[in-house]
Write an enzyme that holds these catalytic residues in place. Structure first.
Site, PDB file in Angstrom:
ATOM      1  N   GLU A   1       0.747  -1.231  -0.229  1.00  0.00           N
ATOM      2  CA  GLU A   1      -0.076  -0.244  -0.373  1.00  0.00           C
ATOM      3  C   GLU A   1       0.717   1.094   0.021  1.00  0.00           C
ATOM      4  O   GLU A   1       0.608   2.496  -0.449  1.00  0.00           O
ATOM      5  CB  GLU A   1      -0.482   0.686   1.189  1.00  0.00           C
TER       6      GLU A   1
ATOM      7  N   GLU B   1       2.864   1.651  -3.550  1.00  0.00           N
ATOM      8  CA  GLU B   1       1.257   2.152  -5.178  1.00  0.00           C
ATOM      9  C   GLU B   1       0.614   3.580  -4.487  1.00  0.00           C
ATOM     10  O   GLU B   1       0.079   4.599  -5.004  1.00  0.00           O
ATOM     11  CB  GLU B   1      -0.353   1.244  -3.685  1.00  0.00           C
ATOM     12  N   GLU B   2       0.560   3.804  -2.955  1.00  0.00           N
ATOM     13  CA  GLU B   2      -0.091   5.103  -2.691  1.00  0.00           C
ATOM     14  C   GLU B   2       1.555   6.315  -3.266  1.00  0.00           C
ATOM     15  O   GLU B   2       1.282   7.561  -3.372  1.00  0.00           O
ATOM     16  CB  GLU B   2      -0.404   5.085  -1.076  1.00  0.00           C
TER      17      GLU B   2
END
Lengths: 279, 279
Positions: free
Chosen positions: A166, A169-170
């Site tokens: 995460e 990805e972010e």
């Protein structure tokens, strides 16, 4: 019942039970139940008749739980099962699982998955700056709030892997998982399901930020004191606790749970515990 | 999409969209999606036509996710939705939730609940005896293995409440929750779902044992050393770790996560963390 997904042979053919009655082919489980997986189209009234004779046969055999796995394309057969008293156990994208309990006594049918699992990532660099984002959609949209990267842990994904994924990805930042610092359990979060949210510390392995276009409005390294001074953090009991825990961790005073890969005879898994206190 | 369960008015009546087309009544969510809950029977071909005109209308409006909640008794309408391209999102005992994504870009539909949550209860008395059971069914049936009481945490139930309830149900012993000592995450545990198992310490408030008839073969207070010497424990990497953690805890050397009720603006929850290190 077992989690077996063994597929049955063509149920149209049926099987000869004792006495020459045709019944649906099944896989037996170790709790006295049977599961049939419908894999070929059939006429709903033919299915209904087959199901009725099967139920009679299973009742005579003393079977308990009866499971029917219906692929999405054969959903037209579900009505016949509901008319026989079946209810829904769970569904995934491509199938519906129906269940029925034969004995008069109350059922011991295991419950459906009950929780979604999320993570919040505390990533702090050597300058005491924390990795924060502003989200494009959802609850905090357009409020100028800087928050930890958060996300949902997928089915089949470890919490530590989900956290690293995460953050990447972010924000584009590579990290190494350190510890679960705390977790929160809430209810009625989503379609009535419960929610487990793990606050995880991760160590940055890179610093360059490359914010995800679809979900993230902005991302930055923010001085820790500036993050904690946000009214959004100050006015939120849960965030105040989480901030205090993260501060203690950054100062080296706090021990969370570290994952360790351990095996059991039946499966692999990760055990998260206070490794410092077990030394 | 929101977790709203607001019910719609009679969908048979439909609603007049711009241009006089009849569409299904919906509740909008904050992610650009719409949900319709079908509450009255209708002819599948009439539903099919209504769904087609509704989808045209929602496409023109730029809607994204479309959700259809079908009660069990109206499952006969599911086939029409599947023919329009809908798939299954999840199901509970009495309804099936179907979903469809209008835009050409990939969907951002949130995933279904992914985890089941279980507990194992470490209950030790002042004589260094641990509360153990033998189970009537399942994996350990008939093997003479003494194990901690275990169970599944229900949807909507806190881990600490679930632990106290399971110990009471299985053994009749009243307890007070102390801490989560560790947790284990595994995958493909049950219908492909993931599993979170929390090892919890509880303090006994009563000693008399009253074993549950349906699930428990026997229950007793067993000297801790005798428990740990079982080959079942010795030959099981995970259990060896859990035993070491419980021993450390019993000696006062180990700190787990203690639950604290904390509020957030939107919901109540319990935060579990290392309270000793935060003092």
């Amino acid at each position: 019942m077992s989690a077996s997904s063994s597929s049955c042979t063509n149920p149209m053919a049926g099987e000869e039970a004792k006495g020459g009655v045709t019944v649906l082919p099944v896989v037996e489980d170790k709790y006295g139940g049977v599961m049939t997986e419908i894999s070929h189209p059939m006429d709903p009234s033919a299915f209904s008749a087959l199901l009725q004779s099967s139920l009679s046969s299973w009742t005579l055999q003393g079977k308990k739980g009866v499971w029917i796995k219906l692929p999405r394309q054969l959903i037209g057969l579900a009505e016949a099962a509901v008319k026989e008293g079946f209810w829904f156990h769970h569904a995934e994208k491509d199938y519906l699982m129906l269940v029925y309990w034969i004995p008069i006594e109350g059922d011991t049918i295991p419950s459906n998955a009950s929780h979604r699992v999320g993570i919040g990532a505390f990533v702090i660099n050597h300058n005491k700056e924390v990795l924060v984002v502003q989200e494009k959609t959802g609850r905090f949209q357009g409020q100028g709030i800087w928050k930890f990267p958060t996300g949902v842990v997928n089915e089949g994904e470890y919490i530590h892997d989900g956290s690293v994924r995460e953050v990447k990805e972010e924000t584009g930042v590579d990290t190494e998982f350190v510890q679960v610092l705390a977790f929160r359990q809430t209810h009625k979060a989503f379609f009535g399901k419960s929610d487990l949210f793990f606050v995880c510390m991760l160590k940055p392995l890179s610093l360059e930020i490359n914010a995800q276009e679809t979900e993230i409005e902005a991302a930055q390294w923010m001085p820790w004191d500036e993050y904690t001074k946000q009214p959004f953090v100050q006015n939120h009991e849960l965030l105040r606790y989480m901030t205090a825990i993260c501060s203690a961790k950054a100062n080296g005073d706090y021990e969370g749970f570290t994952p360790l890969r351990v095996s059991a005879p039946d499966q692999q898994g990760n055990l998260y515990f206070n490794t410092r206190d077990l030394r």
